[in-house]
Design a protein around this motif. Structure first.
Motif, mmCIF file in Angstrom:
data_model
loop_
_atom_site.group_PDB
_atom_site.id
_atom_site.type_symbol
_atom_site.label_atom_id
_atom_site.label_comp_id
_atom_site.label_asym_id
_atom_site.label_seq_id
_atom_site.Cartn_x
_atom_site.Cartn_y
_atom_site.Cartn_z
ATOM 1 N N CYS A 44 0.851 -1.190 0.000
ATOM 2 C CA CYS A 44 0.000 0.000 0.000
ATOM 3 C C CYS A 44 0.885 1.239 0.000
ATOM 4 N N ALA A 45 0.448 2.257 -0.714
ATOM 5 C CA ALA A 45 1.187 3.518 -0.718
ATOM 6 C C ALA A 45 1.164 4.128 0.679
ATOM 7 N N CYS A 46 2.233 4.842 1.023
ATOM 8 C CA CYS A 46 2.369 5.386 2.377
ATOM 9 C C CYS A 46 1.272 6.400 2.683
ATOM 10 N N GLY A 47 1.014 7.325 1.769
ATOM 11 C CA GLY A 47 -0.040 8.306 1.971
ATOM 12 C C GLY A 47 0.420 9.630 2.536
ATOM 13 N N ASN A 48 1.738 9.876 2.591
ATOM 14 C CA ASN A 48 2.251 11.137 3.134
ATOM 15 C C ASN A 48 2.670 12.132 2.058
ATOM 16 N N THR A 49 2.246 11.920 0.824
ATOM 17 C CA THR A 49 2.692 12.785 -0.270
ATOM 18 C C THR A 49 2.257 14.232 -0.063
ATOM 19 N N LEU A 50 1.042 14.452 0.431
ATOM 20 C CA LEU A 50 0.556 15.822 0.621
ATOM 21 C C LEU A 50 1.398 16.594 1.639
ATOM 22 N N ASP A 51 2.034 15.889 2.555
ATOM 23 C CA ASP A 51 2.878 16.537 3.553
ATOM 24 C C ASP A 51 4.361 16.347 3.252
ATOM 25 N N GLY A 52 4.662 16.038 2.010
ATOM 26 C CA GLY A 52 6.064 15.867 1.643
ATOM 27 C C GLY A 52 6.893 17.120 1.875
ATOM 28 N N HIS A 53 6.299 18.292 1.627
ATOM 29 C CA HIS A 53 7.049 19.536 1.833
ATOM 30 C C HIS A 53 7.360 19.762 3.301
ATOM 31 N N ARG A 54 6.462 19.346 4.192
ATOM 32 C CA ARG A 54 6.738 19.467 5.625
ATOM 33 C C ARG A 54 7.868 18.530 6.038
ATOM 34 N N ILE A 55 7.838 17.332 5.494
ATOM 35 C CA ILE A 55 8.871 16.348 5.821
ATOM 36 C C ILE A 55 10.244 16.843 5.371
ATOM 37 N N CYS A 56 10.317 17.347 4.153
ATOM 38 C CA CYS A 56 11.609 17.811 3.633
ATOM 39 C C CYS A 56 12.081 19.075 4.357
ATOM 40 N N ALA A 57 11.153 19.966 4.702
ATOM 41 C CA ALA A 57 11.542 21.181 5.417
ATOM 42 C C ALA A 57 12.127 20.844 6.782
ATOM 43 N N ALA A 58 11.517 19.883 7.476
ATOM 44 C CA ALA A 58 12.035 19.483 8.781
ATOM 45 C C ALA A 58 13.367 18.759 8.649
ATOM 46 N N LEU A 59 13.493 17.952 7.624
ATOM 47 C CA LEU A 59 14.722 17.168 7.438
ATOM 48 C C LEU A 59 15.903 18.044 7.056
ATOM 49 N N LEU A 60 15.648 19.105 6.295
ATOM 50 C CA LEU A 60 16.728 19.947 5.794
ATOM 51 C C LEU A 60 16.860 21.247 6.585
ATOM 52 N N ARG A 61 16.201 21.344 7.743
ATOM 53 C CA ARG A 61 16.262 22.576 8.533
ATOM 54 C C ARG A 61 17.691 22.882 8.967
ATOM 55 N N ALA A 62 18.428 21.859 9.329
ATOM 56 C CA ALA A 62 19.791 22.081 9.815
ATOM 57 C C ALA A 62 20.726 22.562 8.717
#
Length: 478
Positions: free
Chosen positions: A217-235
């Motif tokens: 099954c697809a994960c389903g977090n695509t709509l929040d992908g920008h939030r995930i990347c922003a948090a991951l690349l904050r540093a």
């Protein structure tokens, strides 16, 4: 009825076998040193201060002696068995700063869609470590069919801001209690602690159902992908690290380009994702020559476009991402070899595995391999130039010997091109014809120049007059 219950039981066992458990890392416990501004737990002669408007739930595991405590207006202290607070009696404490104020740190910035705040664990809560398997960034956060675990005897506060209306989960475990039904979760949300633990515009919803599709099954977090990347690349200031290869790949669900390989598989209804992943690990990744290789296998929604530009629809595919821990030419060849072995296995057993086709992309060239490639290209170019020079010298030597009369070349009789060209046949007499020019109306000459035509006679007998509007007709007659 019994058969139906049996099938439901099998589906539940399969869902449990393939379930993914993700554990929340930070906490708001009183005994966690990082939760205090001085980086240590308050001691007896300290003053503990919570900000007045701070909203927090704090778990206290052991008894503490303090000089004074300032509590927030909206918060709670959850006391474990035997835990509590006592007033300091003023005796000397050599390891404590007398009269110092220690403040509880703000936990508002801990976000649900921050991959660094989650870790995969086993159903018992033990940390899972696989040297062969990793997850793309969107799947490092709980997916729609995952089980979420908040560690027992811990308090927490998490921001659930989301671009999704509802964040679906299979189950949530907190304070040692698993909530795996919508009714149990709704009851918990009505309690006093939920509002202190979860905040933001998102809504968590426990469904109690896992992924029953064996193809995944697809994960389903695509709509929040920008939030995930922003948090991951904050540093790193929102910037991805520079890849070591010239043309890196961008896997679906991953924040930054990679140097490695991706394989997209079109699958049939009988494809089993978990079995296929286990097959790749056991037959390929476990080989000594593939030490340091890591693989991510998941179902993703690949966008289909019209003419490569206009989005048309999306179709599910199985995405395999291959990366290596190291760098260099040897690493690149290892990635390419593993990708080639996977494609060869698909060519031989794809139909039995439920795979209809596969598409591979590789990006492994780095600075060192590019230098090696340039050296190889320069060697090929040098060899080609030397070969052409040798051929020209050889032909020049033959012509020189032929001119000196020391080498006789066989005569070749080649028909001349102009010997084969025949003169065109002259045109037949009287066949030359002119053509009419539409710009001129030239009448053919008459046979009798003295004879008048009927049109000329009509013009002479009936003269034609034209009225000029600038002159009056009466003046003309006068």
């Amino acid at each position: 009825m019994r058969r139906l219950c049996f099938h439901l039981g099998v589906l539940q066992l399969l869902a449990a076998a393939t379930a993914v458990y993700k554990q929340w890392i930070p906490n708001t416990n009183f005994e966690t040193a990082s939760n205090w501004d001085k980086g240590r737990v308050p001691c007896a002669s300290n003053v503990v201060r919570f900000e007045e408007n701070q909203v927090v739930s704090v778990f206290v595991r052991s008894p503490h002696t303090l000089t004074d405590v300032y509590l927030p207006l909206n918060g709670e202290l959850v006391l474990a068995a035997g835990a509590g607070f006592a007033a300091f009696d003023g005796s000397w404490d050599p390891g404590c700063d007398s009269g110092a104020t220690v403040r509880f740190s703000d936990a508002e910035h801990h976000a649900w869609f921050d991959p660094t705040l989650w870790q995969p664990v086993s159903p018992s809560g033990e940390l899972e470590s696989s040297r062969h398997i990793f997850s793309v960034d969107e799947e490092r956060v709980p997916c729609h069919y995952d089980d979420v675990i908040f560690q027992p005897e811990t308090s927490f506060r998490v921001n659930v801001d989301s671009s999704q209306q509802v964040i679906h989960l299979r189950s949530v475990s907190l304070m040692g209690q698993e909530l795996s039904s919508p009714e149990a979760w709704t009851t918990y949300l009505r309690g006093p602690s939920a509002a202190l633990q979860f905040h933001g515009n998102g809504t968590l919803q426990v469904t109690g159902s896992g992924c029953v599709d064996k193809s995944g099954c697809a994960c389903g977090n695509t709509l929040d992908g920008h939030r995930i990347c922003a948090a991951l690349l904050r540093a790193s200031g929102g910037q991805c690290p520079a890849p070591a290869c010239r043309s890196p790949l961008q896997p679906l669900g991953h924040c930054c380009p990679i140097c490695g390989a991706t394989i997209n598989l079109d699958f049939m209804p009988d494809f089993d994702l978990q079995k296929y992943q286990n097959r790749l690990v056991q037959t390929l990744l476990s080989q000594p020559k593939y030490t340091g290789m890591q693989m991510a296998v998941s179902k993703v929604q690949k966008e289909q476009t019209f003419l490569g530009v206009i989005p048309r629809s999306s179709t599910p595919v199985i995405q395999i991402v291959l990366i290596h821990e190291g760098t260099g030419v040897q690493t690149s060849s290892t990635v390419e070899q593993l990708a080639a072995d996977i494609m060869e296995d698909i060519a031989q057993h794809g139909e039995a595995l439920g795979i209809s086709s596969g598409k591979i992309e590789v990006a492994t060239g780095n600075a060192l391999s590019e230098q090696v490639g340039n050296h190889a290209l320069s060697r090929i170019t040098t060899g080609t130039v030397l070969g052409l020079l040798f051929s020209l010298l050889f032909l020049g030597g033959i012509l020189f010997l032929h001119r000196k009369g020391k080498l006789r070349l066989p005569a070749l009789c080649l028909p001349q091109l102009w010997d084969r060209v025949e003169d065109p046949a002259p045109p037949a007499p009287g066949s030359e014809k002119g053509f009419d020019n539409p710009m001129f109306d030239v009448e053919p000459p008459r046979a009798d120049p003295g004879e008048e035509t009927p049109q000329e006679m009509a013009h002479r007998d009936h003269p034609v007059f034209y009225l000029n509007p600038l002159y009056d007709a009466n003046e003309t007659e006068t």
